[in-house]
Design a protein around this motif. Structure first.
Motif, PDB file in Angstrom:
ATOM      1  N   THR A   7       0.800  -1.220   0.000  1.00  0.00           N
ATOM      2  CA  THR A   7       0.000   0.000   0.000  1.00  0.00           C
ATOM      3  C   THR A   7       0.835   1.273   0.000  1.00  0.00           C
ATOM      4  O   THR A   7       0.570   2.192  -0.773  1.00  0.00           O
ATOM      5  CB  THR A   7      -0.973  -0.004   1.194  1.00  0.00           C
ATOM      6  N   ARG A  10       2.191   1.971  -3.500  1.00  0.00           N
ATOM      7  CA  ARG A  10       1.161   2.433  -4.426  1.00  0.00           C
ATOM      8  C   ARG A  10       0.759   3.864  -4.106  1.00  0.00           C
ATOM      9  O   ARG A  10       0.523   4.677  -4.994  1.00  0.00           O
ATOM     10  CB  ARG A  10      -0.060   1.505  -4.361  1.00  0.00           C
ATOM     11  N   GLY A  11       0.708   4.196  -2.815  1.00  0.00           N
ATOM     12  CA  GLY A  11       0.357   5.558  -2.436  1.00  0.00           C
ATOM     13  C   GLY A  11       1.375   6.563  -2.931  1.00  0.00           C
ATOM     14  O   GLY A  11       1.028   7.644  -3.405  1.00  0.00           O
ATOM     15  N   GLU A  13       3.317   6.189  -5.556  1.00  0.00           N
ATOM     16  CA  GLU A  13       3.167   6.298  -7.005  1.00  0.00           C
ATOM     17  C   GLU A  13       2.020   7.238  -7.351  1.00  0.00           C
ATOM     18  O   GLU A  13       2.124   8.062  -8.263  1.00  0.00           O
ATOM     19  CB  GLU A  13       2.923   4.914  -7.606  1.00  0.00           C
ATOM     20  N   HIS A  14       0.911   7.108  -6.621  1.00  0.00           N
ATOM     21  CA  HIS A  14      -0.241   7.962  -6.895  1.00  0.00           C
ATOM     22  C   HIS A  14       0.087   9.421  -6.615  1.00  0.00           C
ATOM     23  O   HIS A  14      -0.331  10.311  -7.359  1.00  0.00           O
ATOM     24  CB  HIS A  14      -1.435   7.517  -6.047  1.00  0.00           C
ATOM     25  N   ARG A  15       0.842   9.682  -5.544  1.00  0.00           N
ATOM     26  CA  ARG A  15       1.220  11.060  -5.229  1.00  0.00           C
ATOM     27  C   ARG A  15       2.115  11.633  -6.318  1.00  0.00           C
ATOM     28  O   ARG A  15       2.004  12.806  -6.671  1.00  0.00           O
ATOM     29  CB  ARG A  15       1.921  11.117  -3.869  1.00  0.00           C
ATOM     30  N   THR A  16       3.010  10.796  -6.849  1.00  0.00           N
ATOM     31  CA  THR A  16       3.892  11.257  -7.926  1.00  0.00           C
ATOM     32  C   THR A  16       3.087  11.651  -9.153  1.00  0.00           C
ATOM     33  O   THR A  16       3.296  12.721  -9.733  1.00  0.00           O
ATOM     34  CB  THR A  16       4.903  10.155  -8.297  1.00  0.00           C
ATOM     35  N   VAL A  17       2.162  10.787  -9.552  1.00  0.00           N
ATOM     36  CA  VAL A  17       1.326  11.088 -10.719  1.00  0.00           C
ATOM     37  C   VAL A  17       0.505  12.344 -10.472  1.00  0.00           C
ATOM     38  O   VAL A  17       0.412  13.230 -11.336  1.00  0.00           O
ATOM     39  CB  VAL A  17       0.399   9.892 -11.042  1.00  0.00           C
ATOM     40  N   SER A  18      -0.080  12.445  -9.291  1.00  0.00           N
ATOM     41  CA  SER A  18      -0.908  13.610  -8.968  1.00  0.00           C
ATOM     42  C   SER A  18      -0.091  14.894  -9.009  1.00  0.00           C
ATOM     43  O   SER A  18      -0.553  15.925  -9.509  1.00  0.00           O
ATOM     44  CB  SER A  18      -1.538  13.440  -7.581  1.00  0.00           C
ATOM     45  N   ARG A  19       1.136  14.824  -8.507  1.00  0.00           N
ATOM     46  CA  ARG A  19       1.969  16.030  -8.477  1.00  0.00           C
ATOM     47  C   ARG A  19       2.394  16.445  -9.885  1.00  0.00           C
ATOM     48  O   ARG A  19       2.380  17.630 -10.221  1.00  0.00           O
ATOM     49  CB  ARG A  19       3.190  15.790  -7.593  1.00  0.00           C
TER      50      ARG A  19
END
Length: 251
Positions: A7, A10-11, A13-19
């Motif tokens: 988890t 994955r979190g 990775e999601h923060r990287t994409v969001s940023r």
């Protein structure tokens, strides 16, 4: 590995994409002025040290560009839109049609995207045997003709960094740099079968006042046929680039 163990990764990775997406959205919304790093950091709500790494990566891949300390939208964004169906300005396509008809070879419009060149439009000739390069794919700047144009007009530190990446041989870098001086002075770049021995390419940069060189127009075709009329082809390509440079961007 359990779902609990995976988890955090994955979190992150999601923060990287969001940023990354947030940076792109904020920069596009700031056009045409763009933003300095501090302004971008404030808009995103993240430390400058964190934002700087993402921004530099987006510049390298062409999704952002940096000019006088400000970050602006890069040409890769427009390339994505073009793949989705957005067309290049009519004036540019018309210039390709005229150039292809005049020389009966494949006319190409290329743009600089990060450290790559991408063909965004082309017009093929009536010749059965002809050059048919793929569109919307990244190509190396060296040794393609339009890539040489981009390198010749590129900011020196950026160009030198690129040359260091493609060759460890100082003598080879000096040879390339010498050729790029000629390309800059004549505004003509040649690929005399350096990438594919059966094909020649000739290109000239489109020089828009006050802007970095990110577009080039040219011709590509079978080596023997192009070589036999190289002077005429070179003049036609140079004339086409000069007309587009004078006219600027037209819808």
């Amino acid at each position: 590995m359990s779902s609990t163990d995976s988890t955090p990764a994955r979190g992150a990775e999601h923060r990287t994409v969001s940023r990354v997406m947030a940076i792109l959205e904020v920069i596009i919304a700031s056009e045409p002025e763009g933003l300095r790093l501090g302004e971008l950091s404030d808009a995103i709500g993240a430390p400058k040290s964190s934002i700087h790494g993402y921004a530099r990566g987006l510049v390298t891949t062409g999704y952002l560009r940096e000019h006088e300390g400000r970050y602006l939208q890069g040409p890769a964004v427009s390339t994505l839109l073009a793949i989705g169906g957005q067309q290049v300005p009519v004036g540019y396509h018309h210039a390709l049609e005229q150039l292809s008809k005049a020389c009966d070879e494949t006319a190409i419009l290329s743009i600089l995207v990060g450290n790559s060149a991408i063909i965004v439009d082309l017009v093929e000739p009536t010749q059965t045997i002809r050059a048919s390069p793929p569109m919307h794919q990244r190509n190396p700047l060296w040794p393609v003709s339009y890539g040489k144009c981009f390198l010749a007009f590129m900011e020196p530190r950026r160009r030198d960094a690129y040359l260091r990446r493609i060759t460890d041989d100082p003598a080879e870098r000096d040879r390339i740099a010498e050729e790029l001086v000629t390309v800059h002075d004549t505004r003509i770049g040649y690929n005399r079968g350096e990438r594919n021995p059966d094909l020649f390419g000739v290109a000239s940069p489109i020089l828009l006042q006050g802007k970095e060189v990110t577009m080039a127009i040219g011709l590509a075709g079978p080596a023997a046929r192009m070589d036999a009329q190289l002077d005429r082809i070179s003049k036609s390509v140079l004339d086409a680039a000069e007309r587009l440079s004078t006219a600027g961007v037209r819808e």
